[in-house]
Scaffold this active site. Sequence first.
Site, mmCIF file in Angstrom:
data_model
loop_
_atom_site.group_PDB
_atom_site.id
_atom_site.type_symbol
_atom_site.label_atom_id
_atom_site.label_comp_id
_atom_site.label_asym_id
_atom_site.label_seq_id
_atom_site.Cartn_x
_atom_site.Cartn_y
_atom_site.Cartn_z
ATOM 1 N N GLY A 46 2.367 147.714 23.312
ATOM 2 C CA GLY A 46 2.111 146.515 24.094
ATOM 3 C C GLY A 46 0.707 146.431 24.657
ATOM 4 N N HIS A 71 -25.608 147.057 19.469
ATOM 5 C CA HIS A 71 -25.267 146.209 18.324
ATOM 6 C C HIS A 71 -23.945 145.490 18.577
ATOM 7 C CE1 HIS A 71 -23.229 150.010 17.398
ATOM 8 N NE2 HIS A 71 -22.411 149.331 16.622
ATOM 9 N N ASP A 75 -16.673 148.039 19.652
ATOM 10 C CA ASP A 75 -16.681 149.283 20.430
ATOM 11 C C ASP A 75 -17.976 149.458 21.233
ATOM 12 O OD1 ASP A 75 -17.849 149.663 17.851
ATOM 13 O OD2 ASP A 75 -17.730 151.830 18.085
ATOM 14 N N HIS A 76 -18.856 148.431 21.162
ATOM 15 C CA HIS A 76 -20.080 148.449 21.971
ATOM 16 C C HIS A 76 -20.207 147.195 22.829
ATOM 17 C CE1 HIS A 76 -21.743 151.973 19.785
ATOM 18 N NE2 HIS A 76 -20.838 151.545 18.918
ATOM 19 N N HIS A 139 -26.865 149.880 9.846
ATOM 20 C CA HIS A 139 -25.480 150.137 10.226
ATOM 21 C C HIS A 139 -24.648 149.131 9.449
ATOM 22 C CE1 HIS A 139 -22.140 151.430 12.567
ATOM 23 N NE2 HIS A 139 -22.151 150.478 13.469
ATOM 24 N N ASP A 193 -25.136 159.565 17.192
ATOM 25 C CA ASP A 193 -23.827 159.143 16.682
ATOM 26 C C ASP A 193 -23.173 160.254 15.859
ATOM 27 O OD1 ASP A 193 -21.718 157.787 15.446
ATOM 28 O OD2 ASP A 193 -23.027 156.577 14.145
ATOM 29 N N HIS A 366 -21.883 154.680 9.081
ATOM 30 C CA HIS A 366 -22.345 155.798 9.913
ATOM 31 C C HIS A 366 -22.947 156.916 9.070
ATOM 32 C CE1 HIS A 366 -20.323 154.249 13.564
ATOM 33 N NE2 HIS A 366 -19.429 153.784 12.703
ATOM 34 N N ASP A 441 -3.518 144.605 28.815
ATOM 35 C CA ASP A 441 -2.474 143.950 28.017
ATOM 36 C C ASP A 441 -2.357 142.510 28.478
ATOM 37 O OD1 ASP A 441 -1.043 143.942 30.349
ATOM 38 O OD2 ASP A 441 0.654 145.098 29.586
HETATM 39 ZN ZN LIG Z 1 -19.624 152.302 17.265
HETATM 40 ZN ZN LIG Z 2 -20.962 150.133 15.168
#
Ligand SMILES: [Zn+2]
Ligand SMILES: [Zn+2]
Length: 546
Positions: A46, A71, A75-76, A139, A193, A366, A441
Amino acid sequence: MSEKVLRIVPLGGLGEIGKNMMSIEYGNNILIVDTGIMFPENDMLGIDYIIPDFQYLLDKRDLIRAIIVTHGHEDHTGAISHVLQQINVPIYATPLTRGLLEVKLARGRLLHSAQLNTIQAGETLRIGPFTVEFFHVCHSIPDGVGLGITTPAGLIVHSGDYKFDHTPVDNWPTDYAKLGEFAGRGVLALLADSTNADKPGWTPSERVIDAAFDAAFQGAPGRIIVATFASLISRMEQAARAAQKVQRKMAFVGTSMTENARMARKLGYLDLPDDLIVPLDQALRMPDSKIVLMSTGSQGEPSSILGRLSTGQNRQFDLQSGDTVILSSHPIPGNEETVYRTINRLFKRGANVIYEPIAPVHVSGHASQEEMKLLMHLVKPKFFIPIHGELRHLKQHASLAQEVGIPSENIAVVENGQMIEFHDGELALGERVPGGYVFVDGSGVGDVDHRVMREREMLSRDGVVLVNLMLDRQTGYLLGDPEVISRGFIYEQDAGEVLAATVMHIINSLEGHNGNLQKELEQSVKTFLYNETGRRPYVFVTLTHA
Ligand SMILES: [Zn+2]
Ligand SMILES: [Zn+2]
């Protein structure tokens, strides 16, 4: 904050893949790098997504000078609205990253109050005691940057997400010269990274996909559906080129894909001839062998276009035999099961499905091990801090650093919340601050904690048992038999016996009880059912007084 100490505080992305966020501090000045989200794992029921715990920064709000976003990946960028609601400082990003941030901020009704600034790779920016140099990195999304941050304590290089692709689709390789220039000036620490730290060799160039696309496109009898991430702008361009070669037109399916493509074209990051692109409804009226549909859903998300196609629930069009579906992405760790289930369903509905490793229709964005070593040689840092990865990736990256000659005492493998300090050119671990999960959620941010997650997990695994007791208001005696109902707990044919035994157990345990009847009963019924069935359903007792 004491003077002359440089602090690096990872708040997300160290010890996990996703929700990258970092605080870089000197004197009374803080820079935030990235504000990402992470997608939930299968057992986080959930939960829509997870944002970093940035409580630590809220006490220091007045010291925060800027947010820099490397970028446009989720996730950024994904937590930008959550962060901005609490910390409204200037944001710096390259044009495409800014465009993608604007879409998010508009959705969160924050666009008008956000202080967005465009920077270009190659530019230098002064913010308080920091001089930030943005350098281009390759990337899987265009316009990514890494950062050279000169502080009074020394120069820090942050790689962002990167690979060393010599033939990228946009012909814009990583800025190797800048990395070498940093080395010439002397680099205190490299933060790099680690996502692919357990992959030997080199990550292949994006170009290898061209040949795989050409082969798949030439052999396709009917429609071609290419599924990838909505942010994979270069993949749209590659699919378009392959479409042109076989005289097909291309249409974008779904809002995020269409919006991102429109913005990338407007800003000049996606070069598509006008006559190649047709609206979806027009494409659907054309002969099957003349169209390519570009859609999302490569992670098998049930609500995505591909997810709906796999279950026959897509509104605008359905899958048909003769369709070729190309999954141009890697399952994000944790999504494998969903992705393979979706592939099976697509086959079942008559489509031919092409996916990695059947054909190289996807490459990683990556760096692999050899690129990681090259980065270290180019930058020549004194200290090395692996970032962006689970602990195993960070550890592998640290071993690579040792292999290229960085002494182990100059390598700091830390996870979220572990502060790193630089005093007089030396590295030391500082205090620990919270660096955990904040779950988001449908109902809101942070309303769900680990306890709630455990309850949801129990419910989904062993079901629920509801007990209702009717009690005499005056005497507290039981009126009639307890009512016991179960859902998702036990097979119907076994239920009668177990539930009847449960009723007897409850009646017996009511004798001579004192204390909190409800809590005690829940505990004792839970234990009783576990002894009877080996399962641990969620037990909920209600008391009705009459
Ligand atoms: Zn990332
Ligand atoms: Zn990325």
